[in-house]
Design a protein around this motif. Sequence first.
Motif, PDB file in Angstrom:
ATOM      1  N   HIS A 159       1.070  -1.218  -0.012  1.00 44.54           N
ATOM      2  CA  HIS A 159      -0.087  -0.113   0.028  1.00 44.54           C
ATOM      3  C   HIS A 159       0.958   1.128   0.054  1.00 44.54           C
ATOM      4  O   HIS A 159       1.604   1.490   0.688  1.00 44.54           O
ATOM      5  N   VAL A 160       0.544   2.071  -0.930  1.00 42.44           N
ATOM      6  CA  VAL A 160       1.428   3.343  -1.010  1.00 42.44           C
ATOM      7  C   VAL A 160       0.559   4.575  -0.969  1.00 42.44           C
ATOM      8  O   VAL A 160      -0.523   4.592  -1.690  1.00 42.44           O
ATOM      9  N   ARG A 161       0.396   5.295  -0.023  1.00 45.07           N
ATOM     10  CA  ARG A 161      -0.274   6.411   0.168  1.00 45.07           C
ATOM     11  C   ARG A 161      -0.039   7.692  -0.958  1.00 45.07           C
ATOM     12  O   ARG A 161       1.043   7.836  -1.108  1.00 45.07           O
ATOM     13  N   HIS A 162      -0.991   8.299  -1.360  1.00 42.06           N
ATOM     14  CA  HIS A 162      -0.872   9.408  -2.295  1.00 42.06           C
ATOM     15  C   HIS A 162      -1.886  10.347  -1.917  1.00 42.06           C
ATOM     16  O   HIS A 162      -3.028  10.136  -1.053  1.00 42.06           O
ATOM     17  N   THR A 163      -1.773  11.755  -2.489  1.00 42.72           N
ATOM     18  CA  THR A 163      -2.407  12.872  -2.061  1.00 42.72           C
ATOM     19  C   THR A 163      -2.882  13.281  -3.498  1.00 42.72           C
ATOM     20  O   THR A 163      -1.800  13.603  -4.344  1.00 42.72           O
ATOM     21  N   ILE A 164      -3.919  13.982  -3.492  1.00 42.47           N
ATOM     22  CA  ILE A 164      -4.437  14.613  -4.792  1.00 42.47           C
ATOM     23  C   ILE A 164      -4.722  15.998  -4.328  1.00 42.47           C
ATOM     24  O   ILE A 164      -5.306  16.470  -3.318  1.00 42.47           O
ATOM     25  N   ARG A 165      -4.381  17.083  -5.150  1.00 40.97           N
ATOM     26  CA  ARG A 165      -4.230  18.637  -4.824  1.00 40.97           C
ATOM     27  C   ARG A 165      -4.400  19.374  -6.005  1.00 40.97           C
ATOM     28  O   ARG A 165      -4.067  18.953  -7.366  1.00 40.97           O
ATOM     29  N   HIS A 166      -5.136  20.485  -5.914  1.00 36.27           N
ATOM     30  CA  HIS A 166      -5.596  21.189  -7.115  1.00 36.27           C
ATOM     31  C   HIS A 166      -4.024  21.947  -7.546  1.00 36.27           C
ATOM     32  O   HIS A 166      -3.145  21.953  -6.738  1.00 36.27           O
TER      33      HIS A 166
END
Length: 75
Positions: free
Chosen positions: A8-15
């Motif tokens: 499991h690899v955490r990701h972040t989504i941003r504007h």
Amino acid sequence: MSRAVLRHVRHTIRHEPEGGVMYQAFCVTSGCGETSGPQEAQETAQDWCLRHTGRTGHDLFRRVVTDHARVTRDE
């Protein structure tokens, strides 16, 4: 038989500001279908709605705001 290792690899989504934001308004009065077209400024799409209402009496619109997003891997 094949084997797989999953992690499991955490990701972040941003504007993503470089992508900009687009605004568009659609008249949803039955049978109309007119649109402001994509606009770079929110005020331009809103002004289109006001002018359209003045010309036609149509007073219900769907507004769409589109931006760009970037997904980054959390370290």
